[in-house]
Design a protein around this motif. Structure first.
Motif, PDB file in Angstrom:
ATOM      1  N   ARG A  92       0.804  -1.225   0.000  1.00 18.23           N
ATOM      2  CA  ARG A  92       0.000   0.000   0.000  1.00 18.23           C
ATOM      3  C   ARG A  92       0.833   1.269   0.000  1.00 18.23           C
ATOM      4  O   ARG A  92       0.389   2.319  -0.476  1.00 18.23           O
ATOM      5  CB  ARG A  92      -0.950   0.020   1.202  1.00 18.23           C
ATOM      6  N   HIS A 106       6.432   0.220   7.303  1.00 18.96           N
ATOM      7  CA  HIS A 106       5.910   0.314   8.664  1.00 18.96           C
ATOM      8  C   HIS A 106       6.778  -0.503   9.636  1.00 18.96           C
ATOM      9  O   HIS A 106       7.900  -0.126   9.927  1.00 18.96           O
ATOM     10  CB  HIS A 106       4.444  -0.114   8.690  1.00 18.96           C
ATOM     11  N   ALA A 118      -2.826   0.026  -2.556  1.00 19.40           N
ATOM     12  CA  ALA A 118      -3.698  -0.258  -1.416  1.00 19.40           C
ATOM     13  C   ALA A 118      -4.888  -1.086  -1.881  1.00 19.40           C
ATOM     14  O   ALA A 118      -5.580  -0.717  -2.835  1.00 19.40           O
ATOM     15  CB  ALA A 118      -4.169   1.032  -0.777  1.00 19.40           C
ATOM     16  N   ALA A 155      -0.513  -8.336   5.633  1.00 19.72           N
ATOM     17  CA  ALA A 155      -0.716  -6.892   5.663  1.00 19.72           C
ATOM     18  C   ALA A 155      -0.375  -6.253   7.003  1.00 19.72           C
ATOM     19  O   ALA A 155      -0.786  -5.123   7.269  1.00 19.72           O
ATOM     20  CB  ALA A 155      -2.161  -6.563   5.276  1.00 19.72           C
ATOM     21  N   TRP A 210      -2.711  -4.093   9.329  1.00 20.94           N
ATOM     22  CA  TRP A 210      -3.959  -4.012   8.571  1.00 20.94           C
ATOM     23  C   TRP A 210      -4.499  -5.391   8.179  1.00 20.94           C
ATOM     24  O   TRP A 210      -5.454  -5.489   7.414  1.00 20.94           O
ATOM     25  CB  TRP A 210      -3.754  -3.179   7.311  1.00 20.94           C
ATOM     26  N   GLU A 257      -8.193  -5.987   8.614  1.00 24.48           N
ATOM     27  CA  GLU A 257      -8.993  -5.195   7.676  1.00 24.48           C
ATOM     28  C   GLU A 257      -9.018  -5.850   6.304  1.00 24.48           C
ATOM     29  O   GLU A 257     -10.052  -5.871   5.624  1.00 24.48           O
ATOM     30  CB  GLU A 257      -8.426  -3.772   7.574  1.00 24.48           C
ATOM     31  N   VAL A 258      -7.888  -6.397   5.881  1.00 26.59           N
ATOM     32  CA  VAL A 258      -7.834  -7.122   4.606  1.00 26.59           C
ATOM     33  C   VAL A 258      -8.733  -8.351   4.664  1.00 26.59           C
ATOM     34  O   VAL A 258      -9.458  -8.661   3.716  1.00 26.59           O
ATOM     35  CB  VAL A 258      -6.379  -7.510   4.271  1.00 26.59           C
ATOM     36  N   PRO A 266      -4.543   0.581  13.441  1.00 27.36           N
ATOM     37  CA  PRO A 266      -3.529   0.577  12.380  1.00 27.36           C
ATOM     38  C   PRO A 266      -3.256   2.000  11.895  1.00 27.36           C
ATOM     39  O   PRO A 266      -4.191   2.740  11.578  1.00 27.36           O
ATOM     40  CB  PRO A 266      -4.169  -0.278  11.277  1.00 27.36           C
ATOM     41  N   SER A 297       2.243  -5.986  15.891  1.00 30.47           N
ATOM     42  CA  SER A 297       0.857  -6.469  15.910  1.00 30.47           C
ATOM     43  C   SER A 297       0.792  -7.900  16.425  1.00 30.47           C
ATOM     44  O   SER A 297       1.476  -8.789  15.916  1.00 30.47           O
ATOM     45  CB  SER A 297       0.260  -6.382  14.505  1.00 30.47           C
TER      46      SER A 297
END
Length: 356
Positions: free
Chosen positions: A31, A38, A158, A186, A189, A192-193, A256, A293
């Motif tokens: 993304r 990150h 993304a 991810a 994230w 969310e994916v 996130p 995470s």
């Protein structure tokens, strides 16, 4: 039609893609405008075999040869030193045993770290079996393998939609990609994916960790100092190109995000370090924060989801670089049906099915 579409261009995604590129066409979607932006770009960059839960240690041990002999970390020894003070004797004893460390006399410890404070440091332990990792070189090695096998790494991609098809999946990330298999790497994230694909989330919790890069103590070159840490992982400090990295080892639950460090948190970490040495931090050179995470039980999540063709490679929790060689091999073995060298208990501890 792509054989394997990997979502996430951190160390987890790139290592999985490198392994899978030996078995078919691979595309990685990241993304951000750069890979490793990150968590992977904000790592403390260490390999320590005994660091983590039992399943993580199993992955570390299975990754050791790759890090030390293939990627060349054996040439960058660092070592670890545990520093105890009055009141944390139990935590000191626990960490020393868990990480297979040996007690070290104060004079010997100060021979390695000349700035140790004899008035506050009451216990020291040392473990030589820790090495620096060149994180950028590791990422670039995986990218070279991916591209060498005909795969591609796409940035600024993304993912906004995922839909099942008769052949597998259709993924929208600016362009449309059709793939037989998805690997969800991810990072923060990942849940969310999963929701985009109508896959049950694992309950991932990103935790912010802050880092200050400070000038080395005047008159000292810390290049050969071991990494220092406090019992219970309450702080740590690590040499970095003539300076020192200092962290309060904070774990603040956050959504996130592109994380940043807060001044008071950085000050707390610096104060914990200063309590163990005879010198003060005089200048901060830079600072940042990253997201570590975790799954609810803090084991990594490596394996199948409830939807065929959607795989988890997530919840690295700060162990991403250490575990990447073995974690990516396990993902490739599970997807291709090859036998794994990991034991069944370890594979079960990592299986995302435990959260369904």
């Amino acid at each position: 039609m792509i054989d394997f579409l990997v979502i996430g261009g951190g160390v987890a995604g790139l290592s999985a893609a490198a392994k899978l590129s030996e078995h078919g066409a691979v595309t990685v979607l990241e993304r951000e405008s750069n890979v490793g932006y990150h968590a992977s770009g904000r790592s403390a960059a260490m390999f320590e075999e005994t660091y983590g839960l039992p399943s993580t240690i199993a992955l570390n041990r299975a990754s050791k040869h790759w890090h030390l002999d293939v990627a060349g970390a054996r040439g960058t020894p660092r070592g670890l030193m545990l520093l105890g003070s009055d009141g944390n004797e139990d935590a000191f004893a626990h960490d020393m045993k868990a990480m297979a460390m040996a007690r070290m006399g104060f004079d010997e410890a100060r021979g390695l770290i000349p700035v140790l404070n004899p008035d506050t440091v009451t216990q020291t332990a040392y473990h030589a079996e820790a090495w620096d990792i060149d994180t950028d070189a590791v990422l670039q090695r995986f990218i070279k393998i991916i591209r060498g096998n005909g795969g591609q790494v796409v940035t600024d991609a993304a993912v906004t939609a995922i839909a099942g098809t008769a052949q597998g999946w259709q993924v929208t990330a600016g362009e449309t990609y059709n793939t037989r298999q998805i690997v969800n790497a991810a990072g923060a994230w990942a849940d969310e994916v999963a929701k985009l694909a109508q896959v049950h989330p694992i309950g991932l919790q990103p935790m912010r960790r802050s880092m200050a890069r400070v000038a080395a103590p005047e008159g000292h070159n810390p290049a050969k100092w071991p990494m220092l840490f406090g019992p219970g992982e309450t702080w740590y400090a690590k040499p970095d190109a003539g300076a020192l990295l200092i962290s309060p080892a904070d774990e603040e639950p956050v959504a996130p995000m592109d994380a940043w460090a807060e001044d008071m948190t950085l000050a707390e970490g610096i104060a914990r370090y200063e309590a163990h040495v005879t010198t003060s931090v005089t200048r901060m050179l830079s600072n940042w924060a990253g997201l570590r995470s975790f799954s609810p039980d803090r084991n990594l999540c490596l394996g199948a989801s409830e939807r065929p063709g959607f795989w988890w490679c997530a919840a690295q929790g700060g162990y991403g670089f250490q575990t990447a060689p073995a974690a990516s091999q396990l993902i490739a073995d599970l997807i291709t049906g090859a036998p794994s060298e990991l034991d069944r208990d370890t594979i079960a501890a990592l299986d995302p099915a435990r959260f369904r």
